[in-house]
Each structure stands twice: as structure tokens, then as C-alpha cells.
Scaffold this motif. Structure first.
Motif, PDB file in Angstrom:
ATOM      1  N   PHE A  74       0.833  -1.204   0.000  1.00 54.53           N
ATOM      2  CA  PHE A  74       0.000   0.000   0.000  1.00 54.53           C
ATOM      3  C   PHE A  74       0.866   1.252   0.000  1.00 54.53           C
ATOM      4  CE2 PHE A  74      -2.061   3.398   2.401  1.00 54.53           C
ATOM      5  CZ  PHE A  74      -3.180   3.614   1.612  1.00 54.53           C
ATOM      6  N   ASN A  75       1.894   1.289   0.852  1.00 56.74           N
ATOM      7  CA  ASN A  75       2.763   2.465   0.909  1.00 56.74           C
ATOM      8  C   ASN A  75       3.546   2.652  -0.376  1.00 56.74           C
ATOM      9  OD1 ASN A  75       1.876   3.116   3.454  1.00 56.74           O
ATOM     10  ND2 ASN A  75       3.656   2.297   4.506  1.00 56.74           N
ATOM     11  N   PHE A  76       3.976   1.564  -1.008  1.00 58.19           N
ATOM     12  CA  PHE A  76       4.675   1.653  -2.285  1.00 58.19           C
ATOM     13  C   PHE A  76       3.764   2.274  -3.349  1.00 58.19           C
ATOM     14  CE2 PHE A  76       5.663  -0.250  -6.451  1.00 58.19           C
ATOM     15  CZ  PHE A  76       6.946   0.230  -6.631  1.00 58.19           C
ATOM     16  N   ILE A  77       2.541   1.802  -3.420  1.00 55.22           N
ATOM     17  CA  ILE A  77       1.576   2.338  -4.399  1.00 55.22           C
ATOM     18  C   ILE A  77       1.275   3.801  -4.098  1.00 55.22           C
ATOM     19  CG2 ILE A  77      -0.830   2.167  -5.188  1.00 55.22           C
ATOM     20  CD1 ILE A  77      -0.471  -0.931  -4.795  1.00 55.22           C
ATOM     21  N   ARG A  78       1.081   4.136  -2.814  1.00 50.90           N
ATOM     22  CA  ARG A  78       0.796   5.524  -2.426  1.00 50.90           C
ATOM     23  C   ARG A  78       1.958   6.436  -2.823  1.00 50.90           C
ATOM     24  NH1 ARG A  78      -0.427   6.387   3.656  1.00 50.90           N
ATOM     25  NH2 ARG A  78       1.716   5.673   3.768  1.00 50.90           N
ATOM     26  N   GLN A  79       3.194   5.990  -2.593  1.00 54.14           N
ATOM     27  CA  GLN A  79       4.358   6.800  -2.948  1.00 54.14           C
ATOM     28  C   GLN A  79       4.447   7.006  -4.459  1.00 54.14           C
ATOM     29  OE1 GLN A  79       7.495   4.606  -1.083  1.00 54.14           O
ATOM     30  NE2 GLN A  79       7.062   5.456   0.939  1.00 54.14           N
ATOM     31  N   ARG A  80       4.181   5.946  -5.242  1.00 52.32           N
ATOM     32  CA  ARG A  80       4.190   6.085  -6.710  1.00 52.32           C
ATOM     33  C   ARG A  80       3.113   7.055  -7.164  1.00 52.32           C
ATOM     34  NH1 ARG A  80       4.563   1.015 -10.321  1.00 52.32           N
ATOM     35  NH2 ARG A  80       4.823   2.701 -11.794  1.00 52.32           N
ATOM     36  N   PHE A  81       1.929   6.951  -6.565  1.00 57.34           N
ATOM     37  CA  PHE A  81       0.824   7.854  -6.900  1.00 57.34           C
ATOM     38  C   PHE A  81       1.203   9.300  -6.566  1.00 57.34           C
ATOM     39  CE2 PHE A  81      -2.983  10.174  -5.485  1.00 57.34           C
ATOM     40  CZ  PHE A  81      -3.697  10.172  -6.672  1.00 57.34           C
ATOM     41  N   GLU A  82       1.797   9.522  -5.400  1.00 58.22           N
ATOM     42  CA  GLU A  82       2.190  10.871  -5.005  1.00 58.22           C
ATOM     43  C   GLU A  82       3.252  11.444  -5.939  1.00 58.22           C
ATOM     44  OE1 GLU A  82       3.264  10.342  -0.896  1.00 58.22           O
ATOM     45  OE2 GLU A  82       1.152  10.353  -0.249  1.00 58.22           O
TER      46      GLU A  82
END
Length: 178
Positions: free
Chosen positions: A121-129
């Protein structure tokens, strides 16, 4: 609802893929660490019996961990939620979301921690950001005026070039028909 015995509930907790930890509020020694946690951490139950929560959390030493759980011990709050990092036996780390509470049963009190691995989840959130940041940079730095309109043809976005072209700021144009 069917009545479940303590043994069956214990079996469900043990077999759960989620990480579950019980530890003593006095010395913070682990009492129970379920299979999901043992498998993810790479430690045996015997090895974990010699460890404490701060041994798994490289961000905290013992005093910092005790400071975090103090509101539970002194009754200021019923539960704590926070994100941290867990360190596996092999030295690798993973992001976790922690839900922690004190549970009293049979005259004894234990810390109950439900842990969720949030690395993906954090990896995806960081990519999205990062993607959002790049797009924002492009939209705000281009010389081309860009407008976005909602289904009622009212302004829902305009970049700096659009503000210069129209003479209106986005705050003035937002929600208005252009």
C-alpha cells in the motif's frame, strides 16, 4: 451465532495470516506471536520469547516504545494506532500498521497488537504521489492554458497560464461557467 470455545478462537488467531502479538505490559516480553507473524519475521516462537516489541522496530528503543504505550497503561486511551517498520530476522524491513490495546482477561492484563503489513500500500501511495507531483508540475509550468470543466461546464481546474489568459484566479473561477 455459534458458540466458539477459547481453544477454537486460539486456533483461528494462530492460523491467521494477519500478524497477532500478545505481550506482557510489565516487561513487554512476548507471550504469543502467531504463525503469520513468525512466518513474516522469520523467527521461531522460542526466539521471539526472548525478544521485545522494540527489538522488531528499528525506529524505537525501549524508552521510546514505553512512551508510546504509556497512554494505554495510564488509561488515557483505549487503543493506539500508528505506522512503523518491522525488522525481520534476516535484517530486511517492512512497513506495518499497528493497532494496539490492553486486554484484561481472567484477572490478567496483556497488550494485544494486530499488525498489518502495509508495504505494498505504501509503495503504491508513494508512486501515486510522485506521479501526481509530476503532473502538477507539468500543468502549472506549461505555457498552454489548461481548463477542466465539470459535467455542468463549470470550472473545476485551471492552471497558471489559464489564470494569466483570463485574468481570473482559479479561486475566482472555480464553480463558475467560463
Amino acid at each position: 451465532m455459534a458458540a466458539w470455545g477459547v481453544d477454537r478462537l486460539g486456533e483461528v488467531v494462530e492460523k491467521s495470516a494477519s500478524e497477532v502479538y500478545l505481550f506482557d505490559p510489565r516487561d513487554c516480553a512476548f507471550i504469543l506471536v502467531n504463525k503469520g507473524a513468525r512466518d513474516n519475521l522469520g523467527y521461531s516462537a522460542a526466539e521471539l520469547a526472548k525478544l521485545h516489541p522494540w527489538d522488531l522496530k528499528p525506529e524505537f528503543d525501549e524508552q521510546q516504545f514505553r512512551d508510546i504505550v504509556a497512554p494505554l497503561l495510564n488509561g488515557e486511551t483505549k487503543t493506539l494506532s500508528f505506522e512503523t517498520v518491522h525488522k525481520r530476522k534476516d535484517g530486511s524491513t517492512y512497513d506495518v500498521s499497528v493497532k494496539l490495546q490492553l486486554v484484561e482477561t481472567g484477572g490478567e492484563t496483556v497488550f494485544f497488537a494486530a499488525i498489518q503489513d502495509v508495504s505494498d500500500f505504501n509503495f503504491i501511495r508513494q508512486r501515486f504521489e510522485r506521479t501526481t507531483s509530476r503532473l502538477d508540475s507539468i500543468l502549472h509550468n506549461t505555457q498552454m492554458a489548461i481548463f477542466m470543466m465539470d459535467e455542468h461546464q463549470k470550472c473545476s481546474f485551471m492552471n497558471r497560464a489559464a489564470e494569466l489568459m483570463t485574468g481570473y484566479s482559479f479561486d475566482e473561477a472555480a464553480g463558475r461557467c467560463l
